[in-house]
Design a protein around this motif. Structure first.
Motif, PDB file in Angstrom:
ATOM      1  N   LYS A   2      34.994  52.382  47.021  1.00  0.00           N
ATOM      2  CA  LYS A   2      35.393  50.967  47.006  1.00  0.00           C
ATOM      3  C   LYS A   2      36.887  50.836  47.324  1.00  0.00           C
ATOM      4  O   LYS A   2      37.676  51.734  47.045  1.00  0.00           O
ATOM      5  N   GLU A  43      42.649  42.689  41.485  1.00  0.00           N
ATOM      6  CA  GLU A  43      42.309  41.505  42.273  1.00  0.00           C
ATOM      7  C   GLU A  43      41.126  41.789  43.196  1.00  0.00           C
ATOM      8  O   GLU A  43      40.240  40.955  43.365  1.00  0.00           O
ATOM      9  N   GLN A  44      41.092  42.992  43.779  1.00  0.00           N
ATOM     10  CA  GLN A  44      39.976  43.349  44.652  1.00  0.00           C
ATOM     11  C   GLN A  44      38.673  43.411  43.869  1.00  0.00           C
ATOM     12  O   GLN A  44      37.633  42.971  44.350  1.00  0.00           O
ATOM     13  N   ASP A  45      38.719  43.940  42.642  1.00  0.00           N
ATOM     14  CA  ASP A  45      37.526  43.940  41.791  1.00  0.00           C
ATOM     15  C   ASP A  45      37.039  42.516  41.561  1.00  0.00           C
ATOM     16  O   ASP A  45      35.836  42.242  41.600  1.00  0.00           O
ATOM     17  N   TRP A  46      37.972  41.604  41.331  1.00  0.00           N
ATOM     18  CA  TRP A  46      37.609  40.199  41.125  1.00  0.00           C
ATOM     19  C   TRP A  46      36.996  39.620  42.401  1.00  0.00           C
ATOM     20  O   TRP A  46      35.963  38.950  42.362  1.00  0.00           O
ATOM     21  N   LEU A  47      37.630  39.897  43.553  1.00  0.00           N
ATOM     22  CA  LEU A  47      37.112  39.385  44.821  1.00  0.00           C
ATOM     23  C   LEU A  47      35.723  39.928  45.127  1.00  0.00           C
ATOM     24  O   LEU A  47      34.893  39.239  45.721  1.00  0.00           O
ATOM     25  N   ASP A  48      35.476  41.168  44.704  1.00  0.00           N
ATOM     26  CA  ASP A  48      34.171  41.785  44.937  1.00  0.00           C
ATOM     27  C   ASP A  48      33.137  41.374  43.899  1.00  0.00           C
ATOM     28  O   ASP A  48      31.990  41.810  43.953  1.00  0.00           O
ATOM     29  N   GLY A  49      33.529  40.558  42.930  1.00  0.00           N
ATOM     30  CA  GLY A  49      32.605  40.088  41.905  1.00  0.00           C
ATOM     31  C   GLY A  49      32.354  41.113  40.812  1.00  0.00           C
ATOM     32  O   GLY A  49      31.410  40.988  40.044  1.00  0.00           O
ATOM     33  N   GLU A  50      33.209  42.134  40.736  1.00  0.00           N
ATOM     34  CA  GLU A  50      33.049  43.183  39.724  1.00  0.00           C
ATOM     35  C   GLU A  50      33.462  42.699  38.333  1.00  0.00           C
ATOM     36  O   GLU A  50      32.920  43.148  37.336  1.00  0.00           O
ATOM     37  N   PRO A  52      34.623  39.099  36.031  1.00  0.00           N
ATOM     38  CA  PRO A  52      34.609  37.630  36.069  1.00  0.00           C
ATOM     39  C   PRO A  52      36.032  37.066  36.032  1.00  0.00           C
ATOM     40  O   PRO A  52      36.940  37.703  35.486  1.00  0.00           O
ATOM     41  N   PRO A  53      36.228  35.902  36.625  1.00  0.00           N
ATOM     42  CA  PRO A  53      37.538  35.265  36.524  1.00  0.00           C
ATOM     43  C   PRO A  53      37.815  34.867  35.077  1.00  0.00           C
ATOM     44  O   PRO A  53      36.894  34.546  34.327  1.00  0.00           O
TER      45      PRO A  53
END
Length: 65
Positions: A2, A43-50, A52-53
């Protein structure tokens, strides 16, 4: 692998470079770079939906007495 894992590897490399730094300015620079790579990974984990915000809580105003 990833994208966020690559960012975390970069952060780890920066920390290793910081350990070998020959001066405080260089050490601090590598530390800041590691922090930036870690922030990008999160931030990339958040963008990938890994992950939650997280909603920010607004401070509540105290009522005047």
């Amino acid at each position: 692998m990833k994208q966020s894992d690559i960012f975390r590897e970069n952060a780890e490399n920066c920390l290793h470079l910081a350990e070998r730094a020959e001066g405080q300015p260089t050490y601090k620079r590598y530390q800041r770079m590691a922090e930036a790579w870690t922030a990008l990974a999160e931030e990339q984990d958040w963008l990938d939906g890994e992950i939650p915000p997280v909603a920010e809580r607004m401070p509540q105003k105290k009522p005047k007495s």
